[in-house]
Write a protein that holds these residues in place. Structure first.
Motif, short mmCIF file in Angstrom:
data_model
loop_
_atom_site.label_atom_id
_atom_site.label_comp_id
_atom_site.label_asym_id
_atom_site.label_seq_id
_atom_site.Cartn_x
_atom_site.Cartn_y
_atom_site.Cartn_z
N SER A 184 -51.57 -34.66 8.41
CA SER A 184 -51.35 -36.05 8.03
C SER A 184 -50.60 -36.14 6.70
O SER A 184 -49.67 -36.94 6.54
CB SER A 184 -52.68 -36.79 7.94
OG SER A 184 -52.47 -38.13 7.55
N GLU A 185 -50.99 -35.30 5.73
CA GLU A 185 -50.32 -35.28 4.42
C GLU A 185 -48.87 -34.85 4.56
O GLU A 185 -47.97 -35.47 3.97
CB GLU A 185 -51.06 -34.32 3.48
CG GLU A 185 -52.45 -34.78 3.08
CD GLU A 185 -53.19 -33.72 2.28
OE1 GLU A 185 -52.53 -32.76 1.81
OE2 GLU A 185 -54.41 -33.85 2.13
N TYR A 186 -48.64 -33.79 5.35
CA TYR A 186 -47.28 -33.28 5.52
C TYR A 186 -46.40 -34.29 6.25
O TYR A 186 -45.22 -34.45 5.94
CB TYR A 186 -47.29 -31.96 6.27
CG TYR A 186 -48.00 -30.84 5.54
CD1 TYR A 186 -47.88 -30.68 4.17
CD2 TYR A 186 -48.81 -29.93 6.23
CE1 TYR A 186 -48.54 -29.67 3.50
CE2 TYR A 186 -49.46 -28.91 5.57
CZ TYR A 186 -49.33 -28.78 4.20
OH TYR A 186 -49.99 -27.77 3.53
N MET A 187 -46.99 -34.99 7.24
CA MET A 187 -46.23 -35.99 7.99
C MET A 187 -45.82 -37.16 7.09
O MET A 187 -44.71 -37.66 7.18
CB MET A 187 -47.04 -36.49 9.18
CG MET A 187 -47.19 -35.47 10.30
SD MET A 187 -48.18 -36.06 11.69
CE MET A 187 -47.03 -37.18 12.47
N ASP A 196 -41.43 -39.73 4.02
CA ASP A 196 -40.86 -40.17 2.74
C ASP A 196 -39.49 -39.52 2.50
O ASP A 196 -38.56 -40.17 2.00
CB ASP A 196 -41.80 -39.82 1.58
CG ASP A 196 -43.05 -40.70 1.56
OD1 ASP A 196 -43.04 -41.76 2.21
OD2 ASP A 196 -44.04 -40.31 0.91
N ILE A 197 -39.40 -38.23 2.82
CA ILE A 197 -38.13 -37.52 2.64
C ILE A 197 -37.07 -38.10 3.57
O ILE A 197 -35.91 -38.28 3.18
CB ILE A 197 -38.31 -36.01 2.90
CG1 ILE A 197 -39.17 -35.39 1.78
CG2 ILE A 197 -36.96 -35.30 2.97
CD1 ILE A 197 -39.52 -33.94 2.02
N LYS A 198 -37.45 -38.40 4.82
CA LYS A 198 -36.51 -39.02 5.77
C LYS A 198 -35.93 -40.31 5.20
O LYS A 198 -34.73 -40.55 5.27
CB LYS A 198 -37.23 -39.34 7.09
CG LYS A 198 -37.24 -38.22 8.11
CD LYS A 198 -37.84 -38.76 9.39
CE LYS A 198 -38.04 -37.66 10.39
NZ LYS A 198 -38.69 -38.19 11.63
N LYS A 199 -36.82 -41.14 4.63
CA LYS A 199 -36.38 -42.41 4.07
C LYS A 199 -35.45 -42.18 2.88
O LYS A 199 -34.45 -42.88 2.70
CB LYS A 199 -37.58 -43.24 3.64
CG LYS A 199 -38.42 -43.75 4.81
CD LYS A 199 -39.66 -44.48 4.31
CE LYS A 199 -40.53 -44.95 5.49
NZ LYS A 199 -41.79 -45.59 5.01
N HIS A 200 -35.78 -41.17 2.06
CA HIS A 200 -34.96 -40.85 0.89
C HIS A 200 -33.57 -40.39 1.32
O HIS A 200 -32.56 -40.84 0.75
CB HIS A 200 -35.64 -39.76 0.06
CG HIS A 200 -34.80 -39.26 -1.08
ND1 HIS A 200 -34.62 -39.99 -2.24
CD2 HIS A 200 -34.08 -38.11 -1.23
CE1 HIS A 200 -33.83 -39.32 -3.05
NE2 HIS A 200 -33.49 -38.19 -2.48
N SER A 221 -35.95 -28.94 3.27
CA SER A 221 -37.39 -29.14 3.17
C SER A 221 -37.91 -29.90 4.39
O SER A 221 -38.95 -29.55 4.97
CB SER A 221 -37.73 -29.91 1.89
OG SER A 221 -39.09 -30.24 1.85
N LEU A 222 -37.18 -30.94 4.80
CA LEU A 222 -37.60 -31.74 5.95
C LEU A 222 -37.68 -30.90 7.21
O LEU A 222 -38.65 -31.01 7.98
CB LEU A 222 -36.61 -32.90 6.15
CG LEU A 222 -36.88 -33.82 7.34
CD1 LEU A 222 -38.25 -34.48 7.22
CD2 LEU A 222 -35.78 -34.88 7.45
N VAL A 223 -36.69 -30.04 7.42
CA VAL A 223 -36.70 -29.16 8.59
C VAL A 223 -37.94 -28.26 8.58
O VAL A 223 -38.62 -28.10 9.60
CB VAL A 223 -35.42 -28.30 8.64
CG1 VAL A 223 -35.52 -27.25 9.74
CG2 VAL A 223 -34.20 -29.17 8.86
N CYS A 224 -38.26 -27.70 7.41
CA CYS A 224 -39.43 -26.82 7.30
C CYS A 224 -40.73 -27.59 7.50
O CYS A 224 -41.67 -27.09 8.14
CB CYS A 224 -39.44 -26.11 5.95
SG CYS A 224 -38.20 -24.81 5.81
N TYR A 225 -40.82 -28.79 6.96
CA TYR A 225 -42.02 -29.62 7.19
C TYR A 225 -42.21 -29.87 8.68
O TYR A 225 -43.32 -29.73 9.21
CB TYR A 225 -41.90 -30.96 6.46
CG TYR A 225 -42.36 -30.96 5.03
CD1 TYR A 225 -43.67 -30.56 4.68
CD2 TYR A 225 -41.52 -31.36 4.00
CE1 TYR A 225 -44.10 -30.56 3.36
CE2 TYR A 225 -41.94 -31.36 2.67
CZ TYR A 225 -43.23 -30.97 2.36
OH TYR A 225 -43.65 -30.97 1.05
N GLN A 226 -41.13 -30.23 9.36
CA GLN A 226 -41.21 -30.53 10.78
C GLN A 226 -41.63 -29.31 11.59
O GLN A 226 -42.48 -29.40 12.49
CB GLN A 226 -39.87 -31.07 11.27
CG GLN A 226 -39.55 -32.46 10.73
CD GLN A 226 -38.13 -32.90 11.00
OE1 GLN A 226 -37.22 -32.07 11.13
NE2 GLN A 226 -37.89 -34.20 11.06
#
Length: 250
Positions: free
Chosen positions: A67-70, A75-79, A35-40
């Motif tokens: 801004s919402e996606y970032m 949050d996902i990075k921290k998780h 998911s993080l890769v796709c968000y980025q």
């Protein structure tokens, strides 16, 4: 804006929308790393849209979405980082029968960080010629970097047939070749190992159901996929990736 520019922006919008949609789906499925890769990737595409468009209302709308996606990506990075610290990180990759695009570089590249200096390979089937070549390709990947591997530990089993001398001589040749690149290969044999796993001293551990031997035999010596393993069909297998605080020697 020219016709070409307009078409290009529309294509970027579609690609960005599809990518963030996929990111949200993966997010909801708790597949956070993917998911993080796709968000980025989606954020990058939408930033290009903002840069290319002259529609101020559209710019404002996309900036809000970005801004919402970032925020969610952060949050996902921290998780993910917390899971790594707690030793709970787990990612699973399913390689389907006859799938392509799973060379060692593609599979391991994101874990080959600059701090990586020591690798443990446990695989009972580094015996036959094609398996020795697989291990050699894995070593070549480590030599190319960007990591600075200095020591590789191999735990495998002896060939039970007439190929033992060929197995030993092949491993010794790989050992000598690695020495020329400043890398020490320690080889240990065991008659009782069955599990297959690869550990890096930067905390990553990768377990592949079939070990390094998940590629199918090529159709011929001059067939596509013989040299480039991204084009080589695979056997069905599962790859489990974990991150632990401390990587212990096997």
């Amino acid at each position: 804006m020219s016709r070409v520019g307009g078409d290009g922006t529309a294509a970027l919008e579609r690609a960005g929308a599809e990518t963030v949609k996929r990111a949200v789906e993966l997010d909801l499925a708790s597949r956070f790393q993917e998911s993080l890769v796709c968000y980025q990737e989606g954020i990058d595409l939408l930033l290009q849209v903002v840069k290319a468009t002259k529609d101020e209302a559209k710019k404002h709308r996309y900036r809000q979405k970005i801004s919402e996606y970032m925020t969610r990506a952060e949050d996902i990075k921290k998780h993910i980082e917390k899971e790594k610290q707690d030793g709970k990180y787990h990612k699973q990759i399913r390689i389907e029968e006859n799938a392509t695009g799973f060379s060692y570089e593609k599979l391991f590249q994101e874990y080959l960080t600059e701090v990586l200096s020591e690798v443990w390979v446990q695989d009972p089937y580094i015996r036959h010629v094609h398996q020795l070549y697989n291990f050699l390709r894995f070593c070549e990947m480590l030599v190319k970097g960007p990591c600075k591997v200095k020591t590789i530990h191999l735990l495998t089993s002896y060939d039970e047939g007439s190929g033992r001398s060929q197995q030993i001589s092949g491993l010794e040749e790989i050992q000598q070749s690695l020495r020329n690149y400043g890398v020490t290969l320690n080889i240990t044999f065991s008659c009782s190992i069955h599990d297959r796993e690869i550990r890096f001293n930067n905390g990553w551990m990768i377990k592949i159901g079939r070990g390094l031997d998940y590629f199918k035999k090529p159709q011929g010596r001059f067939s596509i996929g013989y040299c480039d393993f991204d084009l080589r069909p695979c056997h069905e297998t599962t790859v489990d990736v974990f991150h632990t605080k401390h990587t212990k020697q096997m």
